[in-house]
Design an enzyme around this catalytic site. Structure first.
Site, PDB file in Angstrom:
ATOM      1  N   ARG A 186     109.935   3.887  54.055  1.00 46.69           N
ATOM      2  CA  ARG A 186     108.674   3.278  54.484  1.00 46.69           C
ATOM      3  C   ARG A 186     108.295   3.748  55.885  1.00 46.69           C
ATOM      4  O   ARG A 186     107.121   4.029  56.167  1.00 46.69           O
ATOM      5  CB  ARG A 186     108.808   1.748  54.496  1.00 46.69           C
ATOM      6  CG  ARG A 186     108.951   1.156  53.124  1.00 46.69           C
ATOM      7  CD  ARG A 186     108.914  -0.358  53.198  1.00 46.69           C
ATOM      8  NE  ARG A 186     110.114  -0.918  53.816  1.00 46.69           N
ATOM      9  CZ  ARG A 186     110.160  -2.083  54.430  1.00 46.69           C
ATOM     10  NH1 ARG A 186     109.080  -2.818  54.566  1.00 46.69           N
ATOM     11  NH2 ARG A 186     111.296  -2.540  54.933  1.00 46.69           N
ATOM     12  N   SER A 192     104.530  -4.250  55.799  1.00 47.08           N
ATOM     13  CA  SER A 192     105.604  -3.921  54.872  1.00 47.08           C
ATOM     14  C   SER A 192     105.494  -2.472  54.384  1.00 47.08           C
ATOM     15  O   SER A 192     106.479  -1.739  54.350  1.00 47.08           O
ATOM     16  CB  SER A 192     105.554  -4.883  53.686  1.00 47.08           C
ATOM     17  OG  SER A 192     106.609  -4.615  52.814  1.00 47.08           O
ATOM     18  N   GLU A 202      93.259  -5.733  45.432  1.00 50.80           N
ATOM     19  CA  GLU A 202      93.688  -4.359  45.162  1.00 50.80           C
ATOM     20  C   GLU A 202      92.671  -3.566  44.341  1.00 50.80           C
ATOM     21  O   GLU A 202      92.558  -2.347  44.487  1.00 50.80           O
ATOM     22  CB  GLU A 202      95.045  -4.367  44.434  1.00 50.80           C
ATOM     23  CG  GLU A 202      96.198  -4.964  45.234  1.00 50.80           C
ATOM     24  CD  GLU A 202      96.201  -6.485  45.247  1.00 50.80           C
ATOM     25  OE1 GLU A 202      95.410  -7.103  44.488  1.00 50.80           O
ATOM     26  OE2 GLU A 202      96.984  -7.079  46.010  1.00 50.80           O
ATOM     27  N   PHE A 229     101.680  -3.764  42.244  1.00 54.07           N
ATOM     28  CA  PHE A 229     100.253  -4.109  42.376  1.00 54.07           C
ATOM     29  C   PHE A 229      99.371  -2.867  42.480  1.00 54.07           C
ATOM     30  O   PHE A 229      98.285  -2.821  41.905  1.00 54.07           O
ATOM     31  CB  PHE A 229     100.031  -5.006  43.600  1.00 54.07           C
ATOM     32  CG  PHE A 229     100.905  -6.222  43.615  1.00 54.07           C
ATOM     33  CD1 PHE A 229     100.932  -7.079  42.524  1.00 54.07           C
ATOM     34  CD2 PHE A 229     101.721  -6.501  44.699  1.00 54.07           C
ATOM     35  CE1 PHE A 229     101.755  -8.195  42.518  1.00 54.07           C
ATOM     36  CE2 PHE A 229     102.545  -7.618  44.698  1.00 54.07           C
ATOM     37  CZ  PHE A 229     102.572  -8.474  43.610  1.00 54.07           C
ATOM     38  N   ASP A 271     112.345 -10.930  45.983  1.00 52.94           N
ATOM     39  CA  ASP A 271     111.111 -11.493  45.416  1.00 52.94           C
ATOM     40  C   ASP A 271     111.105 -11.595  43.896  1.00 52.94           C
ATOM     41  O   ASP A 271     110.234 -12.245  43.309  1.00 52.94           O
ATOM     42  CB  ASP A 271     109.900 -10.687  45.890  1.00 52.94           C
ATOM     43  CG  ASP A 271     109.443 -11.105  47.285  1.00 52.94           C
ATOM     44  OD1 ASP A 271     109.689 -12.270  47.654  1.00 52.94           O
ATOM     45  OD2 ASP A 271     108.868 -10.273  48.006  1.00 52.94           O
ATOM     46  N   ARG A 331     112.012   0.309  49.508  1.00 49.46           N
ATOM     47  CA  ARG A 331     111.890  -0.618  50.637  1.00 49.46           C
ATOM     48  C   ARG A 331     113.066  -0.518  51.619  1.00 49.46           C
ATOM     49  O   ARG A 331     112.905  -0.776  52.809  1.00 49.46           O
ATOM     50  CB  ARG A 331     111.837  -2.045  50.066  1.00 49.46           C
ATOM     51  CG  ARG A 331     111.645  -3.134  51.086  1.00 49.46           C
ATOM     52  CD  ARG A 331     111.668  -4.502  50.393  1.00 49.46           C
ATOM     53  NE  ARG A 331     111.414  -5.578  51.335  1.00 49.46           N
ATOM     54  CZ  ARG A 331     110.198  -6.013  51.675  1.00 49.46           C
ATOM     55  NH1 ARG A 331     109.133  -5.454  51.146  1.00 49.46           N
ATOM     56  NH2 ARG A 331     110.054  -7.004  52.526  1.00 49.46           N
TER      57      ARG A 331
END
Lengths: 274, 311
Positions: free
Chosen positions: B7, B34, B55, B80, B114, B164
């Site tokens: 990232r 993020s 989105e 997403f 999550d 991530r």
């Protein structure tokens, strides 16, 4: 040109576009006659009065942009583009045939003058917002015009775009709501009521102008008025009649995407002849 | 060994691109801290659009920006940016072949806490199936920057899958990157392991553990589409069997692509991946990878089975 003369000229142009619509659809194959005819006067005012365009240089950076978010009505746009010389008028009769540059819905890669692929309903206003933001970044003082349908505004993305456009103060974005009150299966108010329109758009931060979408004088006044609005996007809520200009197709849901018989075809052409 | 983060590498690369090309713009759906798109925001606030948690509008707005000559990068979690905005990506961006670049951050199981709603097991399958789309899964942080640069140059839509979490680099800053070209991370002669992302790291661990017993050739397939079938065939040619390894559903991802590429080669293939199930929450990424058998041990066992069998 004085205004009355201009209006007369544009009304005559709109008649030609409606005649083109009938010729494009032809006999025996379905075509979106209703929604094309309801938008015809607005499309005429945009292409033949309001927008700064160069048909010989369709990608000229310093131009206004037009998007048909209700892309199924593309045939009226094709008629306008052909009349302006973006491509040869002989292409109109090949519309929707295999290999044609004129697809069932607007295709940016295939049709000169088409600015984006639209037709999956609800997306054109967002695309227009992106164009408006891009023009602002480059300090190009041009506008983006997007025609949306009143059935289409059931799509949630319309309201995402509505919020975003006022958030970004996109005063170079002008939406025109073709409020013909019919969707594919019947009257919108009975099927899925999207009213009240005016307070909805006002509450989303838009400048709202309400007009008769078949009154050429009102259309050009509204488009001119939008030029003077600063700090917020404008929507012109244009009350229209689906199938306008063809007596038997007016307010007739079967001509949302209907075929013409030989008899109906000839009657429509006769009505639209000068 | 340097432990770095894709990232951050992504954010750095986007900022660097932004410095070189003023047409680069970024759009975000409230996950900028993020996805690291906020790094771009800090340096280029005028070219950064916070689109709110919307989105679909973000994707179509990016299409419009692209049509005025901008090169947009849109951001969200992979689940997403590919799933929520699928139709927008398909209709205007992909049919129109626009240079809109889609960042799928926190991809795979890497958003371990999550759970299933935020973990993407099908993003590669979705993006692979869209005509005109180029699909990248950089193997590590070092390769991520090179992929971001390639995306801006490709005249059409691209998708990048970003992990991530921190993990070690398996390539160096100097390792060449070529779009569409798989690269051999470790040579070997018995079994070819085609891997993406963190599973390439697991494959290298498996290869090391099997040294002297079974020789694994580990190949990084960071361009998942277009998949270079001839290169895949050539790289597998001297091996008697093949393993694919991905942090993605075994349906529609890398394994499906490799199997199609090798369909005339008559080589047995074992597929390591997520077995057509959704993810779940866990306290650590490693715990979750273990739970779904995305481990060197799984690759070792597959190699042993393939090595024993008489095909």
């Amino acid at each position: 040109m004085d205004k009355q003369e201009l209006i007369k000229k544009l009304e005559e142009q709109a008649r030609v576009l409606r005649r083109d619509i009938v010729e494009i659809v032809g006999v025996g194959l379905p075509g979106h006659i209703g929604g094309s005819c309801s938008s015809a006067d607005i499309v005429t005012a945009l292409y033949f009065y309001k927008m700064h365009l160069d048909p010989k240089n369709p990608k000229k950076i310093d131009r206004d942009r037009f998007l048909f978010s209700k892309g199924h009505a593309a045939i009226v746009q094709y008629a306008a583009l052909a009349e302006l010389g973006y491509f040869d008028k002989s292409e109109l009769k090949k519309c929707k045939s295999l290999g044609s540059i004129l697809q069932g819905h607007p295709d940016y890669r295939k049709t000169p003058g088409v600015e984006a692929n639209t037709g999956s309903l609800g997306q054109g206003l967002s695309i227009g917002l992106g164009m408006a933001l891009g023009l602002k970044l480059d300090n190009i003082d041009r506008k983006v015009y997007v025609i949306i349908g009143d059935g289409e505004i059931a799509e949630g993305q319309i309201w995402e775009a509505a919020m975003a456009a006022s958030n970004f103060k996109a005063d170079n974005l002008v939406a025109i709501l073709d409020n013909n009150e019919l969707q594919a299966t019947g009257p919108i108010a009975e099927r899925f009521n999207t009213n009240p329109l005016i307070p909805k758009w006002e509450s989303f931060g838009w400048n709202v102008i309400e007009i008769n979408g078949h009154d050429m004088g009102q259309i050009i006044d509204a488009l001119d008025e939008a030029d003077n609005v600063k700090g917020k996007p404008t929507i012109i809520v244009a009350h229209t009649i689906k199938g306008k200009g063809i007596s038997f197709a007016e307010n007739a849901v079967e001509y949302h995407n209907g075929a013409l018989t030989q008899e109906a075809y000839e009657k429509a052409l006769a009505e639209l002849s000068c | 060994m340097s432990y770095t983060n894709q990232r951050i590498a992504y954010g750095n690369a986007l900022v660097q691109l932004g410095r070189e090309n003023r047409n680069i713009v970024a759009l975000e759906a409230d996950l900028g801290k993020s996805t690291m798109s906020h790094m771009f925001q800090q340096e280029f606030p005028d070219r950064y659009f916070e689109m709110g948690i919307a989105e679909q509008n973000m994707a179509s707005t990016a299409a419009g920006l692209s049509l005025t000559g901008k090169i947009p990068f849109i951001h969200s979690f992979a689940v997403f940016s590919t799933g929520r905005a699928f139709d927008q990506i398909r209709q205007t961006i992909s049919i129109g072949r626009l240079n809109v670049n889609i960042c799928g951050s926190s991809a795979g199981l890497s958003d371990f806490g999550d759970g299933s709603t935020h973990q993407s097991v099908e993003d590669i399958a979705i993006m692979r199936a869209i005509p005109n789309m180029t699909v990248f899964c950089p193997v590590d942080a070092n390769e991520t920057g090179k992929v971001v640069r390639a995306m801006a140059e490709i005249d059409g839509p691209c998708y990048i899958r970003i992990n991530r979490n921190d993990y070690e680099n398996v390539t160096s800053e100097d390792t060449p990157f070529q779009v569409g070209m798989p690269t051999v991370l470790k040579d070997g002669s018995d079994i070819a392991v085609f891997a993406i992302g963190i599973m390439a790291v697991k494959a290298l661990e498996a290869a090391k553990a099997l040294e002297g017993k079974i020789s694994l050739k580990v190949i990084n397939v960071s361009t998942i589409k277009p998949l270079n079938a001839q290169a895949i065939i050539d790289m597998a040619k001297d091996c008697k069997a093949v393993i694919t390894a991905e942090e993605h559903n075994i349906i529609g991802g890398l394994g499906s692509g490799i199997a199609q590429a090798l369909s005339k080669e008559c080589k047995p293939i074992e597929f390591i991946g997520i077995n057509d199930t959704f993810g779940c929450s866990a306290h650590s990424y490693d715990e979750l990878l273990d739970y779904f058998d995305l481990t060197p041990e799984s690759i070792i066992q597959a190699a042993q089975r393939l090595n024993k069998s008489k095909y």
